[in-house]
Write an enzyme that holds these catalytic residues in place. Sequence first.
Site, PDB file in Angstrom:
ATOM      1  N   HIS A  32       0.828  -1.214   0.000  1.00  0.00           N
ATOM      2  CA  HIS A  32       0.000   0.000   0.000  1.00  0.00           C
ATOM      3  C   HIS A  32       0.864   1.268   0.000  1.00  0.00           C
ATOM      4  O   HIS A  32       0.436   2.320   0.467  1.00  0.00           O
ATOM      5  CB  HIS A  32      -0.996   0.015   1.178  1.00  0.00           C
ATOM      6  CG  HIS A  32      -2.059  -1.033   1.020  1.00  0.00           C
ATOM      7  ND1 HIS A  32      -3.215  -0.820   0.303  1.00  0.00           N
ATOM      8  CD2 HIS A  32      -2.123  -2.316   1.445  1.00  0.00           C
ATOM      9  CE1 HIS A  32      -3.945  -1.930   0.316  1.00  0.00           C
ATOM     10  NE2 HIS A  32      -3.304  -2.858   1.003  1.00  0.00           N
ATOM     11  N   ALA A 119      -5.857 -14.823  -4.656  1.00  0.00           N
ATOM     12  CA  ALA A 119      -4.790 -15.164  -3.703  1.00  0.00           C
ATOM     13  C   ALA A 119      -3.868 -13.979  -3.438  1.00  0.00           C
ATOM     14  O   ALA A 119      -2.923 -14.075  -2.676  1.00  0.00           O
ATOM     15  CB  ALA A 119      -3.991 -16.354  -4.223  1.00  0.00           C
ATOM     16  N   ASP A 168       1.739  -3.951  -9.381  1.00  0.00           N
ATOM     17  CA  ASP A 168       1.475  -5.279  -9.943  1.00  0.00           C
ATOM     18  C   ASP A 168       1.809  -5.314 -11.431  1.00  0.00           C
ATOM     19  O   ASP A 168       2.465  -6.236 -11.925  1.00  0.00           O
ATOM     20  CB  ASP A 168       0.004  -5.660  -9.751  1.00  0.00           C
ATOM     21  CG  ASP A 168      -0.422  -5.589  -8.300  1.00  0.00           C
ATOM     22  OD1 ASP A 168       0.461  -5.477  -7.434  1.00  0.00           O
ATOM     23  OD2 ASP A 168      -1.631  -5.639  -8.038  1.00  0.00           O
TER      24      ASP A 168
HETATM   25  C1  GLA Z   1      -2.917  -4.432  -4.851  1.00  0.00           C
HETATM   26  C2  GLA Z   1      -2.766  -3.256  -5.831  1.00  0.00           C
HETATM   27  C3  GLA Z   1      -1.347  -2.707  -5.826  1.00  0.00           C
HETATM   28  C4  GLA Z   1      -0.878  -2.418  -4.405  1.00  0.00           C
HETATM   29  C5  GLA Z   1      -1.159  -3.603  -3.479  1.00  0.00           C
HETATM   30  C6  GLA Z   1      -0.854  -3.293  -2.048  1.00  0.00           C
HETATM   31  O1  GLA Z   1      -2.163  -5.523  -5.278  1.00  0.00           O
HETATM   32  O2  GLA Z   1      -3.108  -3.661  -7.138  1.00  0.00           O
HETATM   33  O3  GLA Z   1      -1.280  -1.571  -6.627  1.00  0.00           O
HETATM   34  O4  GLA Z   1      -1.452  -1.233  -3.913  1.00  0.00           O
HETATM   35  O5  GLA Z   1      -2.504  -4.028  -3.566  1.00  0.00           O
HETATM   36  O6  GLA Z   1       0.491  -3.062  -1.879  1.00  0.00           O
END
Ligand code: GLA
Length: 380
Positions: A32, A119, A168
């Site tokens: 986050h 997951a 991600d």
């Molecule tokens: C999800 C979001 C990412 C990131 C994570 C927490 O995977 O897609 O952008 O904010 O949560 O780190």
Amino acid sequence: MKERIQTKFQTLFGCEGDIYASAGRINLIGEHTDYNGGFVFPGAIDKGIMAAIKVNGTNKVKAYSLDYDEYCEFGLNEEDKPAQAWACYVFGVCRETIKRGGKVEGFDCVFAGDVPLGAGLSSSAALESTFAFALNDIFQNGIDKFELAKIGQSTEHNYCGVKCGIMDQFASCFGKAGCLIRLNCKTLEYKYFPFNPKGYRLVLVDSCVKHELASSAYNKRRESCEKAAAAIRKNHPEVEFLSDAKRIWLDEVREEISQEDFIRAEYVIGEMQRVLDVCDALERDDYETVGEMMYQTHFGMSKLYEVSCEELDFLNKLARKYDVTGSRVMGGGFGGCTINLVKDELYEPFISAAKEQFEAEFGHAPKVYDVVISDGARKL
Ligand code: GLA
């Protein structure tokens, strides 16, 4: 998987497609922080999405999901958004490519994946990156890799309702076998760190639970951070993101923001420092510190940011009990996996205890995945 995809492609479209793939991701630490302009430390994994694609000479996309056993056909204009959620990802990537001046015409595709859904391993980013990379290659758009990652991110924002950060999609576009990547989400500077801790293993324990309303709760966390940053900005105009704020600057606005927003921001500021501490520790092969930071992150995600849940807290506690070096909830939270850094000799006892005791407590067994850090988006 490749054969299954080509066989289906042949049956549906009477020829073979070109094969593209991309990966899900893990994140060692930095959760986050991405949408707050902070650091993250992810890597692509050996579970991903694979697609066969071929231009079809029409203005329609004809897509088939092997995993859902569903076919969908849609046009490329904004009003052509398909009804199926999985197809919205493909549609969103097409639209976001077009918005950036890229060419996209009709194509046929069949795809499948082995990233466990829900997951926290970013199956959706794997899907977006596969298509962003493939369309860029097929239509020779020459869009750079960061922009491909942003195509995936904007797909989430504009077509799937999640105001996610860039982590991600970045990991699945830039992933490299054997390496974690530290990314500064504000400047987009990044550095590969070979990750091969001798005597330790990284293992995911999947609670197999996904709590409802995860995306609206996620978006709310983001709003809290933006409110805290806005309050701090009044005193310190240089603060663009929460990542620019010093901890004492947050204290200055304690009375001006809600207690909830304050606590959320406190977690994020702490987490940003932990990523840097973990990178330093890795350069000294100091895995004890890496692990301790992971436990601190879990505490913060559970008690301050409130994105953990009973099942994940249970797994985290169990990890402590079995002397696992580091353990924490991974990804957005509200279900999914814990990521665990465990000494070779403690792997078996921990994993068998986790399976047995989790099942006794919650009535279903968790799943276990050994982490293999792999390549991201590519043509096969
Ligand atoms: C999800 C979001 C990412 C990131 C994570 C927490 O995977 O897609 O952008 O904010 O949560 O780190």
